[in-house]
Design an enzyme around this catalytic site. Sequence first.
Site, PDB file in Angstrom:
ATOM      1  N   ASN A  64       0.839  -1.212   0.000  1.00 43.46           N
ATOM      2  CA  ASN A  64       0.000   0.000   0.000  1.00 43.46           C
ATOM      3  C   ASN A  64       0.868   1.254   0.000  1.00 43.46           C
ATOM      4  O   ASN A  64       0.567   2.227  -0.688  1.00 43.46           O
ATOM      5  CB  ASN A  64      -0.955  -0.008   1.198  1.00 43.46           C
ATOM      6  CG  ASN A  64      -2.209  -0.806   0.909  1.00 43.46           C
ATOM      7  OD1 ASN A  64      -3.067  -0.372   0.128  1.00 43.46           O
ATOM      8  ND2 ASN A  64      -2.310  -1.996   1.486  1.00 43.46           N
ATOM      9  N   ARG A 103       0.507  -2.875  15.138  1.00 41.65           N
ATOM     10  CA  ARG A 103       0.284  -2.549  16.552  1.00 41.65           C
ATOM     11  C   ARG A 103      -0.908  -1.599  16.672  1.00 41.65           C
ATOM     12  O   ARG A 103      -1.180  -0.844  15.740  1.00 41.65           O
ATOM     13  CB  ARG A 103       1.488  -1.834  17.154  1.00 41.65           C
ATOM     14  CG  ARG A 103       2.723  -2.679  17.269  1.00 41.65           C
ATOM     15  CD  ARG A 103       3.849  -1.857  17.862  1.00 41.65           C
ATOM     16  NE  ARG A 103       5.105  -2.552  17.724  1.00 41.65           N
ATOM     17  CZ  ARG A 103       5.549  -3.469  18.581  1.00 41.65           C
ATOM     18  NH1 ARG A 103       4.843  -3.760  19.660  1.00 41.65           N
ATOM     19  NH2 ARG A 103       6.695  -4.081  18.384  1.00 41.65           N
ATOM     20  N   LEU A 158      -2.380   1.688  18.157  1.00 45.64           N
ATOM     21  CA  LEU A 158      -1.819   2.949  18.648  1.00 45.64           C
ATOM     22  C   LEU A 158      -2.471   3.341  19.972  1.00 45.64           C
ATOM     23  O   LEU A 158      -3.670   3.139  20.174  1.00 45.64           O
ATOM     24  CB  LEU A 158      -2.051   4.050  17.621  1.00 45.64           C
ATOM     25  CG  LEU A 158      -1.226   3.919  16.336  1.00 45.64           C
ATOM     26  CD1 LEU A 158      -1.746   4.868  15.270  1.00 45.64           C
ATOM     27  CD2 LEU A 158       0.258   4.167  16.593  1.00 45.64           C
ATOM     28  N   ASN A 213      -6.295   4.488   8.295  1.00 44.35           N
ATOM     29  CA  ASN A 213      -5.861   3.088   8.187  1.00 44.35           C
ATOM     30  C   ASN A 213      -6.628   2.438   7.038  1.00 44.35           C
ATOM     31  O   ASN A 213      -7.708   2.908   6.661  1.00 44.35           O
ATOM     32  CB  ASN A 213      -6.168   2.337   9.487  1.00 44.35           C
ATOM     33  CG  ASN A 213      -5.706   0.886   9.441  1.00 44.35           C
ATOM     34  OD1 ASN A 213      -4.611   0.589   8.958  1.00 44.35           O
ATOM     35  ND2 ASN A 213      -6.536  -0.034   9.910  1.00 44.35           N
ATOM     36  N   HIS A 224      -8.073  -1.435   5.846  1.00 36.69           N
ATOM     37  CA  HIS A 224      -8.314  -2.776   6.380  1.00 36.69           C
ATOM     38  C   HIS A 224      -8.955  -3.639   5.285  1.00 36.69           C
ATOM     39  O   HIS A 224      -9.844  -3.165   4.568  1.00 36.69           O
ATOM     40  CB  HIS A 224      -9.244  -2.681   7.603  1.00 36.69           C
ATOM     41  CG  HIS A 224      -9.497  -3.997   8.244  1.00 36.69           C
ATOM     42  ND1 HIS A 224      -8.552  -4.632   9.036  1.00 36.69           N
ATOM     43  CD2 HIS A 224     -10.567  -4.833   8.183  1.00 36.69           C
ATOM     44  CE1 HIS A 224      -9.038  -5.801   9.439  1.00 36.69           C
ATOM     45  NE2 HIS A 224     -10.258  -5.938   8.942  1.00 36.69           N
ATOM     46  N   GLU A 256      -7.429  -2.074  -2.686  1.00 30.32           N
ATOM     47  CA  GLU A 256      -6.783  -1.253  -1.651  1.00 30.32           C
ATOM     48  C   GLU A 256      -5.841  -0.245  -2.296  1.00 30.32           C
ATOM     49  O   GLU A 256      -5.802   0.929  -1.918  1.00 30.32           O
ATOM     50  CB  GLU A 256      -5.962  -2.138  -0.697  1.00 30.32           C
ATOM     51  CG  GLU A 256      -6.788  -3.070   0.162  1.00 30.32           C
ATOM     52  CD  GLU A 256      -5.928  -3.841   1.160  1.00 30.32           C
ATOM     53  OE1 GLU A 256      -4.955  -3.292   1.693  1.00 30.32           O
ATOM     54  OE2 GLU A 256      -6.234  -5.023   1.406  1.00 30.32           O
TER      55      GLU A 256
HETATM   56  C1  GRF Z   1      -3.267  -4.870   3.834  1.00 27.87           C
HETATM   57  O1  GRF Z   1      -4.108  -5.934   3.507  1.00 27.87           O
HETATM   58  C2  GRF Z   1      -3.991  -3.849   4.665  1.00 27.87           C
HETATM   59  O2  GRF Z   1      -5.351  -3.773   4.364  1.00 27.87           O
HETATM   60  C3  GRF Z   1      -3.803  -4.379   6.065  1.00 27.87           C
HETATM   61  O3  GRF Z   1      -2.520  -4.931   6.083  1.00 27.87           O
HETATM   62  C4  GRF Z   1      -2.142  -5.308   4.769  1.00 27.87           C
HETATM   63  C5  GRF Z   1      -0.868  -4.597   4.469  1.00 27.87           C
HETATM   64  O4  GRF Z   1      -0.340  -4.977   3.226  1.00 27.87           O
HETATM   65  N1  GRF Z   1      -3.987  -3.348   7.044  1.00 27.87           N
HETATM   66  P1  GRF Z   1       0.869  -4.171   2.611  1.00 27.87           P
HETATM   67  O5  GRF Z   1       1.988  -4.201   3.663  1.00 27.87           O
HETATM   68  O6  GRF Z   1       0.409  -2.774   2.341  1.00 27.87           O
HETATM   69  O7  GRF Z   1       1.253  -4.895   1.375  1.00 27.87           O
END
Ligand code: GRF
Length: 208
Positions: free
Chosen positions: A15, A92, A94, A108, A110, A175
């Site tokens: 991401n 973690r 926060l 964030n 998810h 994402e």
């Molecule tokens: C993603 O699936 C995100 O939604 C979740 O953790 C994962 C992180 O993936 N919070 P990356 O490290 O961005 O590839």
Amino acid sequence: MTLPIAIILSGRGSNMQAIHRAILSGRLDAEIRLILSDQIAAPGLQYAKQNNIPHAWVEKTLGESREAFDRRLLEKIEASGSSWVILAGYMRILSPVFIRHFSNHILNIHPSLLPAFPGLHAQRQALTAGVKEAGCTVHFVDEGCDTGPIVAQRRVPVLPEDSEDSLSARILEQEHQLYPTCIQWAAEGKLSLEGGKVKILGQNVDNI
Ligand code: GRF
């Protein structure tokens, strides 16, 4: 005005890379001032190094309280001049001290359609529950685990032959598009949290 951001991650960092690509392509008017990780071996930190993005590993010392650790994160982010904090696979929770400091400026992502399936292994939880649709959610961070006010979501189908890996890959693709879009709203000053409610000026969130 270019938005100064700090990204915190614990692992792969895909991401973060999608955010970086969006900046390089001009789709996102932000500057990554700092990438922080609690894991020295995080591939995301390697990427930061290779791409000359300021980065740091913050080691959790034995017996250190969550608050003390978060204060160290907070100091680094403050020093970087970042105004928004972007969690991208940070493993973690926060502490209130951190959340209050960057109040209403922490996002964030998810891999589920929250409020369904918070916490770890969201895609596995979706498969186990037998839902026909899954997706991802960008949300403001509050003191809970994946409980903050929702900014936007993207949906994907769950197919009968899906494995955890295939579903995760389908969600991840979304994402990578959704997160830069939401951060761009923040860069344009359109995204805010007022009285616990998400406001996105002039944006039809049903159609992103
Ligand atoms: C993603 O699936 C995100 O939604 C979740 O953790 C994962 C992180 O993936 N919070 P990356 O490290 O961005 O590839």
